[in-house]
Design an enzyme around this catalytic site. Structure first.
Site, short mmCIF file in Angstrom:
data_model
loop_
_atom_site.label_atom_id
_atom_site.label_comp_id
_atom_site.label_asym_id
_atom_site.label_seq_id
_atom_site.Cartn_x
_atom_site.Cartn_y
_atom_site.Cartn_z
N CYS A 3 0.87 -1.18 0.00
CA CYS A 3 0.00 0.00 0.00
C CYS A 3 0.91 1.23 0.00
O CYS A 3 2.09 1.14 -0.35
CB CYS A 3 -0.98 -0.02 1.17
SG CYS A 3 -0.22 -0.01 2.81
N ARG A 9 -3.25 -0.71 5.51
CA ARG A 9 -3.85 -1.80 4.73
C ARG A 9 -2.91 -2.99 4.55
O ARG A 9 -3.31 -4.14 4.81
CB ARG A 9 -4.28 -1.28 3.35
CG ARG A 9 -5.44 -0.30 3.43
CD ARG A 9 -5.63 0.47 2.12
NE ARG A 9 -4.52 1.39 1.90
CZ ARG A 9 -4.36 2.15 0.82
NH1 ARG A 9 -5.26 2.06 -0.15
NH2 ARG A 9 -3.35 2.98 0.71
N ASP A 117 -8.18 3.72 1.29
CA ASP A 117 -7.24 4.14 2.33
C ASP A 117 -8.04 4.57 3.57
O ASP A 117 -8.79 5.54 3.50
CB ASP A 117 -6.42 5.31 1.76
CG ASP A 117 -5.41 5.84 2.75
OD1 ASP A 117 -5.41 5.37 3.92
OD2 ASP A 117 -4.63 6.72 2.36
#
Ligand code: 4NP
Length: 146
Positions: A3, A9, A117
């Site tokens: 990420c 994440r 996000d």
């Protein structure tokens, strides 16, 4: 598992994937495209949602994606379109470009979905991310480990 910051994440994706694959046969790791949180533990909201479902990701530390990761790994799973552009731009050839896969394409082929996000939102966003990644890593584990 890749990420932007490698604190929200991809640490969850790493923890989930690691829990579903035979550790004697697979190497699972995560990294960020930015390196802006290098050396940091995962965000406390990611640690909390993982712990809620029985995973301990607290010992992971953020690192920046390296060119040599293209040599080390067969698959580079990214969370969103921006990660996809950043990571494919590091690929040196077609073979390396083909290693880069948007992770939700595995569970929802053809839908071109992003793992959003969750950094600037609340804990519900982390719960949502966890559920998406749980689905995706189930599919990946079945595909790779069968
Ligand atoms: P991640 O989330 O890419 O899922 O780790 C983010 C973490 C930090 C920032 C952005 C996204 N940041 O801007 O610092």
């Amino acid at each position: 598992m890749i990420c932007l910051g490698n604190i929200c994440r991809s640490p969850l994706a790493e923890g989930l994937m690691r829990s579903k694959l035979n550790f004697t046969k697979f190497t699972v790791d995560s990294a960020g495209t930015s390196g802006g949180h290098k050396g940091e533990a995962p965000d406390k909201r990611s640690i909390a949602v993982a712990r809620k479902y029985g995973l301990d990701i607290s010992q992971q530390r953020s690192r920046k994606l390296l060119q040599e990761d293209f040599d080390k790994f067969d698959y580079l799973y990214v969370m969103d379109g921006s990660n996809y552009n950043d990571v494919t731009s590091m690929a040196r050839n077609e073979e390396e470009r083909n290693k880069v896969i948007k992770i939700l394409d595995e569970a929802f082929p053809g839908e071109n979905l992003d793992v959003p996000d969750p950094y600037y939102g609340g804990s519900q966003g982390f719960e949502n991310v966890y559920r998406m990644l749980d689905r995706a890593t189930d599919v990946i584990a079945k595909k790779l480990d069968s």
